[in-house]
Design a protein around this motif. Structure first.
Motif, PDB file in Angstrom:
ATOM      1  N   ASP A 157       2.138  -7.359  10.356  1.00 28.57           N
ATOM      2  CA  ASP A 157       3.174  -7.989   9.553  1.00 28.57           C
ATOM      3  C   ASP A 157       2.776  -8.079   8.081  1.00 28.57           C
ATOM      4  OD1 ASP A 157       5.769  -9.022   9.992  1.00 28.57           O
ATOM      5  OD2 ASP A 157       5.005 -10.982   9.315  1.00 28.57           O
ATOM      6  N   ALA A 158       1.506  -8.345   7.819  1.00 34.23           N
ATOM      7  CA  ALA A 158       1.053  -8.426   6.429  1.00 34.23           C
ATOM      8  C   ALA A 158       1.181  -7.069   5.754  1.00 34.23           C
ATOM      9  CB  ALA A 158      -0.395  -8.917   6.381  1.00 34.23           C
ATOM     10  N   ARG A 159       0.965  -6.010   6.507  1.00 34.59           N
ATOM     11  CA  ARG A 159       1.123  -4.660   5.944  1.00 34.59           C
ATOM     12  C   ARG A 159       2.593  -4.371   5.639  1.00 34.59           C
ATOM     13  NH1 ARG A 159       3.295  -0.205   8.823  1.00 34.59           N
ATOM     14  NH2 ARG A 159       2.043  -0.786  10.649  1.00 34.59           N
ATOM     15  N   ARG A 160       3.465  -4.789   6.538  1.00 32.97           N
ATOM     16  CA  ARG A 160       4.889  -4.513   6.323  1.00 32.97           C
ATOM     17  C   ARG A 160       5.454  -5.311   5.157  1.00 32.97           C
ATOM     18  NH1 ARG A 160       6.041  -5.847  11.613  1.00 32.97           N
ATOM     19  NH2 ARG A 160       5.794  -4.180  13.117  1.00 32.97           N
ATOM     20  N   THR A 161       4.976  -6.550   4.985  1.00 36.68           N
ATOM     21  CA  THR A 161       5.584  -7.443   3.990  1.00 36.68           C
ATOM     22  C   THR A 161       4.763  -7.537   2.706  1.00 36.68           C
ATOM     23  OG1 THR A 161       4.379  -9.334   4.866  1.00 36.68           O
ATOM     24  CG2 THR A 161       6.558  -8.902   5.816  1.00 36.68           C
ATOM     25  N   PRO A 200      -5.476  -6.380  -1.053  1.00 39.29           N
ATOM     26  CA  PRO A 200      -4.648  -7.499  -0.589  1.00 39.29           C
ATOM     27  C   PRO A 200      -4.680  -8.657  -1.583  1.00 39.29           C
ATOM     28  CG  PRO A 200      -6.525  -7.133   0.897  1.00 39.29           C
ATOM     29  CD  PRO A 200      -6.609  -6.099  -0.164  1.00 39.29           C
ATOM     30  N   SER A 201      -3.553  -9.337  -1.706  1.00 36.68           N
ATOM     31  CA  SER A 201      -3.490 -10.421  -2.693  1.00 36.68           C
ATOM     32  C   SER A 201      -3.728 -11.772  -2.029  1.00 36.68           C
ATOM     33  CB  SER A 201      -2.134 -10.410  -3.394  1.00 36.68           C
ATOM     34  OG  SER A 201      -1.124 -10.400  -2.418  1.00 36.68           O
ATOM     35  N   TRP A 255      -1.041 -14.035   7.833  1.00 37.70           N
ATOM     36  CA  TRP A 255      -2.270 -13.446   8.368  1.00 37.70           C
ATOM     37  C   TRP A 255      -3.462 -14.387   8.153  1.00 37.70           C
ATOM     38  CZ3 TRP A 255      -5.146 -11.119  11.530  1.00 37.70           C
ATOM     39  CH2 TRP A 255      -6.483 -10.878  11.222  1.00 37.70           C
ATOM     40  N   THR A 256      -3.579 -14.942   6.934  1.00 38.33           N
ATOM     41  CA  THR A 256      -4.700 -15.833   6.631  1.00 38.33           C
ATOM     42  C   THR A 256      -4.668 -17.063   7.543  1.00 38.33           C
ATOM     43  OG1 THR A 256      -4.673 -15.066   4.346  1.00 38.33           O
ATOM     44  CG2 THR A 256      -5.818 -17.136   4.760  1.00 38.33           C
ATOM     45  N   GLY A 258       0.862  -1.187   0.000  1.00 37.24           N
ATOM     46  CA  GLY A 258       0.000   0.000   0.000  1.00 37.24           C
ATOM     47  C   GLY A 258       0.897   1.235   0.000  1.00 37.24           C
ATOM     48  N   ARG A 259       0.284   2.393   0.310  1.00 39.52           N
ATOM     49  CA  ARG A 259       1.130   3.597   0.336  1.00 39.52           C
ATOM     50  C   ARG A 259       0.675   4.565   1.420  1.00 39.52           C
ATOM     51  NH1 ARG A 259      -1.434   7.647  -2.726  1.00 39.52           N
ATOM     52  NH2 ARG A 259      -3.227   6.853  -3.885  1.00 39.52           N
ATOM     53  N   PHE A 260       1.521   5.561   1.651  1.00 43.25           N
ATOM     54  CA  PHE A 260       1.197   6.576   2.649  1.00 43.25           C
ATOM     55  C   PHE A 260       0.911   7.880   1.926  1.00 43.25           C
ATOM     56  CE2 PHE A 260       3.343   3.417   5.154  1.00 43.25           C
ATOM     57  CZ  PHE A 260       2.692   3.471   6.380  1.00 43.25           C
ATOM     58  N   GLU A 261      -0.117   8.585   2.378  1.00 45.94           N
ATOM     59  CA  GLU A 261      -0.403   9.885   1.776  1.00 45.94           C
ATOM     60  C   GLU A 261      -0.568  10.916   2.887  1.00 45.94           C
ATOM     61  OE1 GLU A 261      -4.046   9.511  -0.462  1.00 45.94           O
ATOM     62  OE2 GLU A 261      -5.206   9.140   1.348  1.00 45.94           O
ATOM     63  N   PRO A 262      -0.079  12.125   2.653  1.00 43.95           N
ATOM     64  CA  PRO A 262      -0.179  13.142   3.712  1.00 43.95           C
ATOM     65  C   PRO A 262      -1.605  13.678   3.828  1.00 43.95           C
ATOM     66  CG  PRO A 262       0.929  14.046   1.777  1.00 43.95           C
ATOM     67  CD  PRO A 262       0.631  12.624   1.460  1.00 43.95           C
ATOM     68  N   ASP A 263      -2.053  13.905   5.053  1.00 44.98           N
ATOM     69  CA  ASP A 263      -3.342  14.589   5.223  1.00 44.98           C
ATOM     70  C   ASP A 263      -3.074  16.093   5.215  1.00 44.98           C
ATOM     71  OD1 ASP A 263      -2.319  15.203   7.718  1.00 44.98           O
ATOM     72  OD2 ASP A 263      -4.143  14.671   8.809  1.00 44.98           O
TER      73      ASP A 263
END
Ligand SMILES: Nc1ncnc2c1ncn2[C@@H]1O[C@H](COP(=O)(O)OP(=O)(O)O)[C@@H](O)[C@H]1O
Ligand SMILES: [Mg+2]
Length: 377
Positions: free
Chosen positions: A254-258, A22-23, A264-265, A5-10
């Motif tokens: 961890d799923a977000r980091r990797t 998610p895949s 996770w599943t 995913g990505r980060f966006e500034p508010d």
């Protein structure tokens, strides 16, 4: 490490997370816990269908799940407390805490009844509304049922400012629409895996100001039933999450980091399987209690109030005379109800609470005991 995913500034430059779709993990990587979840929850589902008393899934097991799912977030209301709070006594040692737990269970009932008519996003907002509409804090009550207006975050030493911010408020409605489309979609891939990914996604959007854990976990059984994976909304996660919150949160993170969703599943499936195995055991013991009660009341004349009262007590094992009269819908007099309850006390099925008055609590402790933690668990 390459994040997912990505980060966006508010507007104030805070970096808020925007999850990607998610895949699906490879089936061979998740097969064993997935199969276990389908087997264990499937067995619980079938046992519910065969159970002689209707509605135990919603009336007892969803209540237990509400207690655990809230307990995982710091609530202290027990199953016994919840029963008393939901009786005509409406009392609890911590009424605000009990109210939130009761609201979780009531939202489950409401959505179960409304079936497929509510979209997943609307269901999330409905649960949130029920959770907070009667909050004591007027600022909290004003947010009930609405998407967040301010960024929400959690402590994360790796993030700039040591806070990981979930999806920015300005992006939340679109993110939730994408999440809803994914959750509602069906294809040849396993529904269980889809809902595991959907739950991960929901928690990372964190669409409402508070209650995202409880709301997200409640959607899982409802979605799996709606998608036809189960007959009952009985794929509960609350108990297992309550018992090991760190494992659950670590796996989400961890799923977000990797960007890798097999671990996770596997955790998600294992937690559903663990809760279902415990619930199946409870249901089997509940069946034995019911059979013992039937045997004990065999000699009672066929049209006695008692025969209608027993299945009701199975799903409402703490009640007042007022509750019992209300369920009878005016067909039974106060006197007749009192006599019936007295008979149940004599038979050892029900015990009378200590404090007197009209709202004295009667309990079927054989039933309640099954839903409280035991030392030999
Ligand atoms: N680091 C994290 N990354 C993603 N999700 C998380 C993280 N930490 C906690 N969560 C999720 O957020 C939930 C807590 O969010 P919150 O809005 O406070 O809900 P609740 O009030 O029901 O606890 C947890 O139950 C979990 O599902
Ligand atoms: Mg919270």
């Amino acid at each position: 490490m390459q994040g997912f995913g990505r980060f966006e500034p508010d507007a104030r430059g805070r970096l808020c997370y925007l999850p990607a779709v998610p895949s699906f993990p490879r089936l061979d990587e998740v097969w064993s816990p997935l199969e276990r979840a389908m087997t264990e929850v499937g067995a619980f589902d079938r046992a519910l269908a065969a159970f002689p008393v209707p509605d135990v899934a919603g009336k007892l097991f969803a209540r237990l799940d509400a207690v655990h799912s809230s307990g995982a977030e710091g609530a202290t209301t027990t199953f016994t407390d919840l029963l008393e709070y939901q009786s005509a006594r409406n009392r609890a040692k911590d009424p605000e805490d009990a109210r939130e737990v009761a609201a979780t269970a009531e939202a489950f009932d409401e959505l179960s009844e409304r079936g497929d008519s509510v979209t997943y996003g609307a269901a999330a907002c409905l649960i949130h509304r029920r959770l907070f509409e009667r909050a004591k804090d007027p600022m909290v009550a004003a947010t009930a049922g609405k998407l967040k207006l301010y960024p929400n975050g959690t402590y994360d030493p790796e993030a700039p400012g040591a806070t990981f911010f979930y999806t920015a408020p300005a992006s939340t409605a679109q993110a939730l629409a994408d999440w809803e489309a994914f959750t509602a979609e069906a294809d040849a891939r396993p529904e269980w895996v889809r809902q595991a990914l959907s739950h991960w996604w929901f928690e990372h959007i964190h669409p409402v100001p508070d209650g995202n854990g409880r709301v997200g976990r409640l959607l899982v059984p409802l979605a799996l039933r709606r998608k036809g994976a189960l007959r009952h909304a009985c794929a509960f996660l609350g108990e297992a999450v309550h018992m090991n919150k760190t494992l659950y949160v670590d796996a989400l993170k961890d799923a977000r980091r990797t960007g890798e969703f097999s671990a996770w599943t596997r955790v998600f499936c294992s937690m559903a399987a663990q809760s279902a195995a415990a619930n199946l055991e409870r249901l089997q013991k509940l069946g034995q209690v019911h059979a013992r009660w039937q045997a004990a009341t065999k000699a009672v004349r066929a049209h006695s109030v008692i025969h209608r009262l027993l299945p009701w007590i199975i799903t409402k094992p703490a009640f007042t005379v007022r509750d019992a009269l209300a369920q009878a819908g005016g067909a039974v007099t106060f006197q007749a109800m009192n006599t019936a309850i007295k008979r149940l006390i004599d038979l050892g099925i029900v015990t009378r609470g200590d404090d007197g008055g009209r709202d004295r609590l009667f309990s079927a402790s054989e039933v309640i005991r099954l839903f409280e933690p035991t030392d030999d668990a």
